[in-house]
Write a protein that holds these residues in place. Structure first.
Motif, PDB file in Angstrom:
ATOM      1  N   GLU A   1       0.833  -1.213   0.000  1.00 28.47           N
ATOM      2  CA  GLU A   1       0.000   0.000   0.000  1.00 28.47           C
ATOM      3  C   GLU A   1       0.861   1.253   0.000  1.00 28.47           C
ATOM      4  N   GLY A   2       1.994   1.200   0.719  1.00 27.56           N
ATOM      5  CA  GLY A   2       2.875   2.358   0.787  1.00 27.56           C
ATOM      6  C   GLY A   2       3.781   2.518  -0.413  1.00 27.56           C
ATOM      7  N   GLY A   3       3.735   1.571  -1.357  1.00 27.19           N
ATOM      8  CA  GLY A   3       4.575   1.662  -2.542  1.00 27.19           C
ATOM      9  C   GLY A   3       6.038   1.369  -2.275  1.00 27.19           C
ATOM     10  N   LEU A   4       6.327   0.702  -1.162  1.00 24.21           N
ATOM     11  CA  LEU A   4       7.714   0.400  -0.821  1.00 24.21           C
ATOM     12  C   LEU A   4       8.233  -0.831  -1.552  1.00 24.21           C
ATOM     13  N   VAL A   5       7.341  -1.760  -1.833  1.00 28.07           N
ATOM     14  CA  VAL A   5       7.693  -2.987  -2.551  1.00 28.07           C
ATOM     15  C   VAL A   5       6.630  -3.237  -3.609  1.00 28.07           C
ATOM     16  N   GLN A   6       7.077  -3.669  -4.778  1.00 25.34           N
ATOM     17  CA  GLN A   6       6.164  -4.058  -5.848  1.00 25.34           C
ATOM     18  C   GLN A   6       6.256  -5.554  -6.067  1.00 25.34           C
TER      19      GLN A   6
END
Length: 209
Positions: A165-170
Motif C-alpha cells: 500500500e505504501g509503494g515500498l515494494v512491488q
C-alpha cells in the motif's frame, strides 16, 4: 545482457569485500540478510548434485524431478530472533511512517539487497533455481525470513499490506503463481533510504525526503 553461471556460488559470500560499515542499523540488518542467504546457499548446495549447472532453470532432468519430490522443501533457514530498529534510525523512521513491523522491514531489505550489493543477484538466481531470475520471489523472501510459503506472513506482501500500500515494494509478474512472483523495490525508495543513511551519518535527523 548475457549472464553466465558462477563456478562457486558460496564463494560470493566469502570474499573480503564487506557491505558498507555498520554506521547505520540499515547496514547491520542487511548483514543479517546476508548471513541468512549464506545459510540458505549452504543448505541448497548440500542437496544439489550439480550446483555448477550453467543451464539451471532452463530444463529439469528426471533425476532432478525425483530429487524435488523426495525433498521436504524449504531452505532450512532458522526463524528470526525478535529485533527492533534503534530509535531515530532510518529504519525506525520508515517503520513509524508506514506502520511497518520488523518482518516488513526484513522483507523490504531482502527485496532491496540486489540494489545495494550485486552479489545478491547471482545468489538469488541460484536459490530461485533459475539463474535468469536475479531478484527474490515472494516464496524465497519468506524462506529467508525463516517462514514457509503457507505462513500467514505471506499476506504481508498482499494488496493492502503496508509494504504494498505504501509503494515500498512491488510484486511483479502477476501471471505467475503467488509464491513465484518477483519482489522489486522502486529506485526512489532505495534512494530515499540511502539519503536517509547519509543524513544520519553526518548527524542530521534521518527523515525521508
Amino acid at each position: 545482457m548475457t549472464y553466465t553461471a558462477e563456478p562457486d556460488v558460496a564463494a560470493h559470500l566469502a570474499v573480503d569485500d564487506p557491505l558498507p560499515a555498520a554506521v547505520d542499523p540499515l547496514w547491520t540488518r542487511l548483514r543479517a540478510v546476508e548471513e541468512r542467504v549464506r545459510h540458505a546457499v549452504g543448505a541448497r548446495q548440500a542437496k544439489d548434485p550439480d550446483p555448477e549447472d550453467p543451464y539451471r532453470g532452463q530444463y529439469l532432468t528426471p533425476e532432478a524431478a525425483a530429487r524435488i519430490l523426495d525433498e521436504p522443501g524449504g531452505l532450512d533457514v532458522p526463524g528470526e530472533e525478535p529485533w527492533q530498529p534503534p530509535a531515530g534510525s532510518v529504519l525506525d523512521g520508515l517503520a513509524r511512517r508506514f506502520g511497518l513491523s520488523e518482518l516488513d522491514l526484513d522483507l523490504l531489505l531482502v527485496a532491496m539487497a540486489p540494489d545495494l550489493d550485486a552479489r545478491f543477484e547471482r545468489l538469488y538466481g541460484y536459490l530461485n533455481d533459475d539463474l535468469t531470475r536475479r531478484r527474490p520471489t515472494v516464496g524465497l523472501a519468506l524462506e529467508l525470513c525463516g517462514l514457509s510459503g503457507t505462513a500467514p506472513a505471506r499476506f504481508r506482501l498482499a494488496p493492502g499490506a503496508p509494504l504494498i500500500e505504501g509503494g515500498l515494494v512491488q510484486v511483479t509478474e502477476p501471471e505467475r503463481p503467488p509464491l513465484s512472483r518477483v519482489l522489486v523495490v522502486p529506485d526512489r525508495v532505495t534512494g530515499h533510504l540511502l539519503e536517509g543513511v547519509r543524513r544520519w551519518t553526518v548527524g542530521s535527523r534521518p527523515v525521508l525526503a
